[in-house]
Scaffold this active site. Structure first.
Site, PDB file in Angstrom:
ATOM      1  N   VAL A 379      40.513  -8.569  85.065  1.00  0.00           N
ATOM      2  CA  VAL A 379      41.164  -7.311  84.689  1.00  0.00           C
ATOM      3  C   VAL A 379      41.664  -7.254  83.239  1.00  0.00           C
ATOM      4  CG1 VAL A 379      41.823  -6.844  87.095  1.00  0.00           C
ATOM      5  CG2 VAL A 379      43.510  -7.829  85.592  1.00  0.00           C
ATOM      6  N   CYS A 380      40.922  -7.838  82.304  1.00  0.00           N
ATOM      7  CA  CYS A 380      41.280  -7.726  80.885  1.00  0.00           C
ATOM      8  C   CYS A 380      42.690  -8.224  80.603  1.00  0.00           C
ATOM      9  CB  CYS A 380      41.192  -6.281  80.397  1.00  0.00           C
ATOM     10  SG  CYS A 380      39.569  -5.806  79.873  1.00  0.00           S
ATOM     11  N   ASN A 381      43.112  -9.246  81.296  1.00  0.00           N
ATOM     12  CA  ASN A 381      44.456  -9.751  81.048  1.00  0.00           C
ATOM     13  C   ASN A 381      44.419 -11.282  81.072  1.00  0.00           C
ATOM     14  OD1 ASN A 381      47.282 -10.426  81.235  1.00  0.00           O
ATOM     15  ND2 ASN A 381      47.616  -8.251  81.610  1.00  0.00           N
TER      16      ASN A 381
END
Ligand SMILES: *Cc1c(COP(=O)(O)O)cnc(C)c1O
Length: 736
Positions: A379-381
């Protein structure tokens, strides 16, 4: 359920069907990806567009001035949404939150700066470090606070998300006020996730962030637009060398080089023509949003109530043996009842009754069967994932070498989860959405209590036989069932010919998948070994297409020369060496079936392999078990660190399911009022079944197996066949 019913806005249920017709039959739980637009918003916007004459605001005509006026009004209305006084703040329209971040970076990099960012930052924020003179990732809130108390003397940018896009934790906005103690610190707050379901109060400009970025589609679903809200106090820091059309008052370029940037803050930062129509859509978006939902505060309370209900529901899920089903990643300091600490996002992983992680790709696939929309993976984290899942940098690098990629399916590697499942709520979510997710998890992932005294695994070998063997020669298309009594080679990368071909689009050279192009299911490959060809036919009788074939041989004359064909094909985000067939009749055939241009590509065994983990993840038929199965005989044991080659298979070289488990799954589905699934839906290579007379079927016996041997030869590159090829061709199940 404590006070969680307070705050729920049941009015949403009244207009949900009318305003969100696209949600019919669907459970949408990815509002942190994007929320949805209301029907009235689109209708009002289209009425505005067809009933007004709008020009380019940079022109002087009446139409242009009309547009310019509406754009300036939108700017003011957006500031008002956040209680921001236009004397204190300006809005710079940008493509999305990421573009806002990059604009700040572009200005700061000219003089050099220190960049400090919080661990929970989105990838788009983390990337700024590459432009900084020096950077540091703060691994905790305390590290940020300690740094803020230190004597900061060089130009610094402190960046953090107002809400983590991964687990919904809300970070303290007070840090911006604390940063005021040093004239060298500027603050960049990424509010993209926060404002989706929360107010943001910029009334007090002194304590507010210098730069706030957000994505308007995350609030309204539409328009696709972002904003950078600049605290005028820090406006002078946003100066840069580049100037684009519309950002200058005067430019001299013949004989002399001279220019004067515009003085109005947003005017000198908005390069070129604005996304005028998107900005004007903000009027309809703001109107409809407030008519439907009242205020962001109301939305915040509504979502908090739902999030609390979902959190309690997830936490209460237990297997028959009492083990927890969900591991929820929630910071100890945050509370679903307290919106200043937590947004309506749930990050979790599922575990089976033995505590092993369930692969997220499995959760996602089964959810899609139920039309439930979640987000899974990293999730792009990157910082948030690494810290919550306890992944050390060396583990992340190892997983990368083994084929894990951002954007590809997150999964379990070396017995450890590499991503999360994220369920996020939005303004138009209802209790029914929460219940749909909870009952889905109950149905597919909660295991009843284990049977008393399970039969010895050793006896399984005698009870099971191979019911069918299937390969998928053309990746993501129909199956080819290996005819009974046909000997079939197994290689280290799986059954022979399995997923050796794929379709790619010209230009992108990415292997196409049925998930995106459902018509691929109409393509039926058949292996005619005696004629030495792969035959591809189309099962849509309306098209009346003759089958087309390609030789199985790897004769280079069949393929485009590598220079023209761009040999790298991307599968699951990874480059594999592929060759592309030259025969133009193939392209015509695929265009007729699929409706777009696609080429047939081949990934020959041995020609530069894609690497996979040696462990084969056994997917129980109901997709709930994640036992690691090594397959002695069919695969060489892991030697040193050399990874296993495999062809275009997404996850594992061989997928095996048990008929008994599928039967049990179908009983459970029918009891829950659902429709039975066919074993073929799992796209397994091997289906094993129990012999009759064994005293009833035993579902999920495969969870106990530590190994499976196919065929009589326990050596790599052995041969196996399906039943009625004789006793010795049965499956052999090795117990540990
Ligand atoms: C969505 C999101 C972004 C990225 O937004 P874009 O519109 O894709 O640029 C950045 N940060 C957070 C916290 C987000 O939720």
């Amino acid at each position: 359920m404590g006070g969680s019913k307070e705050g729920y806005n049941s009015l949403v249920e009244d207009f949900r069907d009318r305003e969100y017709p696209m949600l019919k039959g669907a459970t949408y739980l990815d509002h942190a990806g994007t929320t949805l637009y209301a029907k009235s918003l689109i209708e009002r916007f289209s009425t505005d567009m067809v009933s007004n004459l709008y020009g380019n605001p940079h022109s002087a005509s009446a139409a242009a001035q009309h547009a310019a006026h509406r754009v300036e009004e939108a700017r003011l209305r957006l500031l008002a949404l956040f209680n921001a006084n236009p004397d204190d703040f300006d809005v710079v329209f940008v493509a999305n939150a990421t573009a806002g971040i990059k604009l700040v970076m572009e200005c700061f990099r000219e003089e050099g700066f220190f960049f400090g960012y919080h661990r929970d930052s989105h990838t788009s924020l983390v990337g700024v470090r590459e432009a900084a003179t020096e950077s540091r990732c703060f691994e905790s809130d305390a590290e940020v606070e300690t740094w803020l108390r230190s004597d900061v003397r060089s130009k610094s940018l402190l960046a953090y998300p107002a809400q983590s896009n991964m687990d919904g934790r809300r970070l303290p906005l007070e840090w911006c006020a604390a940063a005021r103690t040093s004239p060298h610190i500027y603050t960049l707050v990424d509010a993209a996730a926060l404002v989706s379901t929360s107010p943001l109060d910029l009334r007090n400009a002194h304590d507010a962030p210098d730069f706030t970025v957000l994505s308007l589609y995350k609030i309204f679903g539409f328009p696709d637009l972002g904003a950078l809200i600049v605290n005028r106090r820090a406006g002078n820091a946003l100066r840069r060398r580049y100037f684009g059309g519309g950002t200058v008052d005067m430019v001299v370029c013949v004989k002399e080089q001279w220019h004067v940037p515009k003085e109005v803050l947003h005017e000198r930062l908005e390069d070129g023509t604005l996304p005028v129509h998107s900005i004007m859509a903000l009027h309809a978006a703001l109107d409809v949003h407030s008519e439907l939902f009242g205020s962001l505060g109301r939305i915040s309370r509504h979502c908090a109530s739902l999030a609390r209900q979902l959190y309690e529901g997830l936490a209460a899920l237990r297997h028959g043996n009492g083990a927890r089903v969900c591991e929820i990643f929630k910071d100890a300091s945050s509370d679903y009842l307290n919106p200043s600490t937590q947004g309506p996002v749930l990050a979790f992983n599922l575990r089976n009754s033995q505590g092993a992680p369930v692969p997220n790709s499995e959760v996602e696939k089964l959810a899609s069967v139920r039309n439930i929309h979640l987000r899974t993976g990293g999730v792009c984290n990157p910082g948030g994932i690494a810290s919550r899942l306890g992944l050390a940098p060396w583990e992340m690098k190892r997983n990368f070498s083994a084929g894990l990629r951002c954007g590809a399916e997150g999964d379990v590697m070396h017995g450890k989860a590499t991503g999360i499942v994220r369920a996020s709520l939005g303004a138009m979510s209802t209790r029914a959405d929460v219940c749909a997710l909870l009952s889905f998890l109950q149905e597919f992932f909660v295991e009843p209590a284990a049977p008393v005294a399970p039969p010895s695994p050793a006896s399984d070998a005698a009870r099971y036989y191979i019911e069918s063997l299937t390969v998928y020669p053309l990746k993501s298309c129909a199956a080819y069932k290996i005819p009974p009594s046909t000997p079939w080679p197994i290689h280290a990368h799986g059954l022979a010919w399995d997923r050796e071909w794929c379709l790619v689009r010209p230009g992108s050279n990415a292997a196409l998948s049925q998930k995106r192009y459902p018509r691929m299911a109409l393509l039926v490959p058949t292996l005619d070994l005696s004629a030495g060809v792969l035959v591809i036919s189309c099962s849509d009788a309306n098209l009346a297409l003759d089958p087309i074939s390609v030789p199985l041989s790897l004769d280079p004359a069949l393929f485009l020369p590598s220079t023209t064909a761009g040999r790298q094909t991307r599968v699951c985000g990874e480059d594999v060496e592929a060759v592309i067939y030259a025969n133009p009749a193939l392209a015509t055939f695929f265009a007729k079936v699929l409706g777009f241009e696609a080429r047939l590509a081949r990934f020959p065994p041995g020609a530069g392999a894609r690497y996979a983990k040696t462990d084969v993840t056994a997917r129980g038929a109901r997709g709930k078990r994640a036992t690691e199965l090594s397959m002695p005989g069919a695969f060489p044991e892991e030697t040193g660190s050399a990874p296993m080659p495999m062809l275009l298979a997404n996850e594992s070289p061989i997928l095996l399911i048990s008929r008994s488990s599928v039967n049990r799954l179908n009983e459970e589905i029918k009891n829950a009022g659902g429709r039975a699934v066919r074993a073929s839906a799992f796209r397994a290579n091997v289906v094993v079944a129990e012999r009759e007379g064994g005293g009833g079927e035993e579902a999920y016996a495969e969870d106990r197996w530590s190994g499976v041997r196919l065929g009589k030869d326990a050596v790599p590159d052995g041969v196996c066949g399906s039943e009625d090829g004789g006793e010795e061709r049965g499956a052999f199940l090795d117990a540990e």
